[in-house]
Motif scaffolding. Sequence first.
Motif, PDB file in Angstrom:
ATOM      1  N   ALA A   8      17.127  50.425 -11.791  1.00 24.19           N
ATOM      2  CA  ALA A   8      17.293  50.258 -10.784  1.00 24.19           C
ATOM      3  C   ALA A   8      15.886  51.416  -9.810  1.00 24.19           C
ATOM      4  N   ASP A   9      15.036  51.343  -9.201  1.00 25.22           N
ATOM      5  CA  ASP A   9      15.020  52.696  -8.594  1.00 25.22           C
ATOM      6  C   ASP A   9      15.680  53.674  -7.537  1.00 25.22           C
ATOM      7  N   ILE A  10      16.227  54.310  -8.514  1.00 26.44           N
ATOM      8  CA  ILE A  10      17.510  55.079  -7.661  1.00 26.44           C
ATOM      9  C   ILE A  10      16.805  55.883  -6.510  1.00 26.44           C
ATOM     10  N   SER A  11      15.659  56.313  -5.724  1.00 25.28           N
ATOM     11  CA  SER A  11      15.275  56.918  -4.956  1.00 25.28           C
ATOM     12  C   SER A  11      15.160  56.642  -3.127  1.00 25.28           C
ATOM     13  N   ARG A  12      15.215  54.610  -3.771  1.00 24.52           N
ATOM     14  CA  ARG A  12      15.950  53.719  -2.180  1.00 24.52           C
ATOM     15  C   ARG A  12      17.167  54.673  -1.482  1.00 24.52           C
ATOM     16  N   ILE A  13      17.670  54.739  -0.610  1.00 25.45           N
ATOM     17  CA  ILE A  13      18.304  54.574  -0.032  1.00 25.45           C
ATOM     18  C   ILE A  13      18.335  53.488   0.893  1.00 25.45           C
ATOM     19  N   GLY A  22       3.752  39.922   1.880  1.00 28.60           N
ATOM     20  CA  GLY A  22       4.070  39.642   3.476  1.00 28.60           C
ATOM     21  C   GLY A  22       5.529  38.874   3.694  1.00 28.60           C
ATOM     22  N   TYR A  23       6.519  38.839   3.147  1.00 29.67           N
ATOM     23  CA  TYR A  23       7.399  39.156   3.528  1.00 29.67           C
ATOM     24  C   TYR A  23       8.403  40.391   3.347  1.00 29.67           C
ATOM     25  N   VAL A  24       9.004  40.498   4.452  1.00 33.06           N
ATOM     26  CA  VAL A  24       9.537  41.832   4.475  1.00 33.06           C
ATOM     27  C   VAL A  24      11.492  41.876   4.633  1.00 33.06           C
ATOM     28  N   VAL A  25      12.011  41.794   4.279  1.00 31.69           N
ATOM     29  CA  VAL A  25      14.007  42.420   3.690  1.00 31.69           C
ATOM     30  C   VAL A  25      13.785  43.566   4.089  1.00 31.69           C
ATOM     31  N   MET A  26      14.899  43.251   4.951  1.00 25.35           N
ATOM     32  CA  MET A  26      15.849  44.487   4.794  1.00 25.35           C
ATOM     33  C   MET A  26      17.171  44.403   4.276  1.00 25.35           C
ATOM     34  N   PHE A  27      16.775  45.727   2.925  1.00 22.60           N
ATOM     35  CA  PHE A  27      18.090  45.331   1.250  1.00 22.60           C
ATOM     36  C   PHE A  27      19.125  46.048   2.092  1.00 22.60           C
ATOM     37  N   GLU A  57      21.331  37.295  -2.071  1.00 17.36           N
ATOM     38  CA  GLU A  57      21.631  37.897  -3.264  1.00 17.36           C
ATOM     39  C   GLU A  57      21.207  38.026  -4.415  1.00 17.36           C
ATOM     40  N   ASN A  58      20.047  37.720  -4.355  1.00 18.76           N
ATOM     41  CA  ASN A  58      18.944  37.893  -5.943  1.00 18.76           C
ATOM     42  C   ASN A  58      18.148  38.173  -5.591  1.00 18.76           C
ATOM     43  N   ILE A  59      17.955  38.995  -4.958  1.00 19.88           N
ATOM     44  CA  ILE A  59      15.781  39.001  -4.377  1.00 19.88           C
ATOM     45  C   ILE A  59      15.436  39.526  -6.334  1.00 19.88           C
ATOM     46  N   ILE A  60      14.963  39.400  -6.293  1.00 20.11           N
ATOM     47  CA  ILE A  60      13.819  40.498  -7.485  1.00 20.11           C
ATOM     48  C   ILE A  60      13.470  41.821  -6.548  1.00 20.11           C
ATOM     49  N   GLU A  61      14.116  43.231  -6.792  1.00 20.01           N
ATOM     50  CA  GLU A  61      13.626  43.624  -6.061  1.00 20.01           C
ATOM     51  C   GLU A  61      12.218  44.777  -6.566  1.00 20.01           C
ATOM     52  N   LYS A  62      12.272  44.841  -7.486  1.00 24.76           N
ATOM     53  CA  LYS A  62      11.593  45.608  -8.338  1.00 24.76           C
ATOM     54  C   LYS A  62      10.351  45.407  -7.651  1.00 24.76           C
ATOM     55  N   TYR A  63       9.911  43.734  -6.981  1.00 22.74           N
ATOM     56  CA  TYR A  63       8.513  43.508  -6.690  1.00 22.74           C
ATOM     57  C   TYR A  63       8.245  44.519  -5.674  1.00 22.74           C
ATOM     58  N   PHE A  64       9.255  44.559  -4.706  1.00 22.64           N
ATOM     59  CA  PHE A  64       9.037  45.134  -3.630  1.00 22.64           C
ATOM     60  C   PHE A  64       8.663  47.007  -3.749  1.00 22.64           C
ATOM     61  N   SER A  65       8.059  46.737  -2.428  1.00 20.03           N
ATOM     62  CA  SER A  65       7.448  48.497  -1.807  1.00 20.03           C
ATOM     63  C   SER A  65       8.202  48.730  -0.794  1.00 20.03           C
ATOM     64  N   MET A  66       8.053  49.989  -0.666  1.00 22.05           N
ATOM     65  CA  MET A  66       8.737  50.858   0.416  1.00 22.05           C
ATOM     66  C   MET A  66       7.640  50.208   2.141  1.00 22.05           C
ATOM     67  N   PHE A  67       8.017  49.040   3.034  1.00 27.41           N
ATOM     68  CA  PHE A  67       7.306  49.245   4.342  1.00 27.41           C
ATOM     69  C   PHE A  67       7.567  50.179   5.218  1.00 27.41           C
ATOM     70  N   GLU A  68       6.447  50.439   5.511  1.00 26.51           N
ATOM     71  CA  GLU A  68       5.914  51.905   6.166  1.00 26.51           C
ATOM     72  C   GLU A  68       5.106  50.972   7.571  1.00 26.51           C
ATOM     73  N   GLY A  69       5.514  50.330   8.253  1.00 20.28           N
ATOM     74  CA  GLY A  69       4.703  49.694   9.507  1.00 20.28           C
ATOM     75  C   GLY A  69       5.428  48.957  10.492  1.00 20.28           C
ATOM     76  N   LEU A  70       5.581  48.397  11.181  1.00 20.86           N
ATOM     77  CA  LEU A  70       6.492  48.820  12.433  1.00 20.86           C
ATOM     78  C   LEU A  70       6.746  47.197  13.029  1.00 20.86           C
ATOM     79  N   ILE A  71       8.083  46.856  13.088  1.00 18.53           N
ATOM     80  CA  ILE A  71       8.211  45.612  13.210  1.00 18.53           C
ATOM     81  C   ILE A  71       8.834  45.349  15.279  1.00 18.53           C
TER      82      ILE A  71
END
Length: 75
Positions: A8-13, A22-27, A57-71
Motif C-alpha cells: 500500500a502507498d502509505i503516503s495516501r491519507i 476517467g473514473y473518479v473514486v472517493m477512497f 470494498e474491492n477496488i484495485i487502488e494501485k491503479y489509481f493516481s491522485m485526482f488533482e482536478g475539480l468536480i
Amino acid sequence: MKAEKYQADISRIYPYLGIYNGYVVMFTKPKSGFYIFIPEEDKDDDNGSTPLGYYSENIIEKYFSMFEGLITLSN
C-alpha cells in the motif's frame, strides 16, 4: 503457483480522490470507496457498467493516481 505482493502507498491519507481511466473514486479506506464520476462513454453502457455513487470494498487502488482536478456537483 504464482504469488504477488502489493504494498500500500502509505503516503495516501483517507479520504482522497483517485482517478483511473476517467473514473473518479472517493477512497474512504484502503480498497474501498464511492464512484463519484463515470466517463461519459460508460454512462449509457448496458453491459453492467459501474453506476454513479456505487460503493465497493474491492477496488484495485494501485491503479489509481491522485485526482488533482475539480468536480462540480449539481442537481
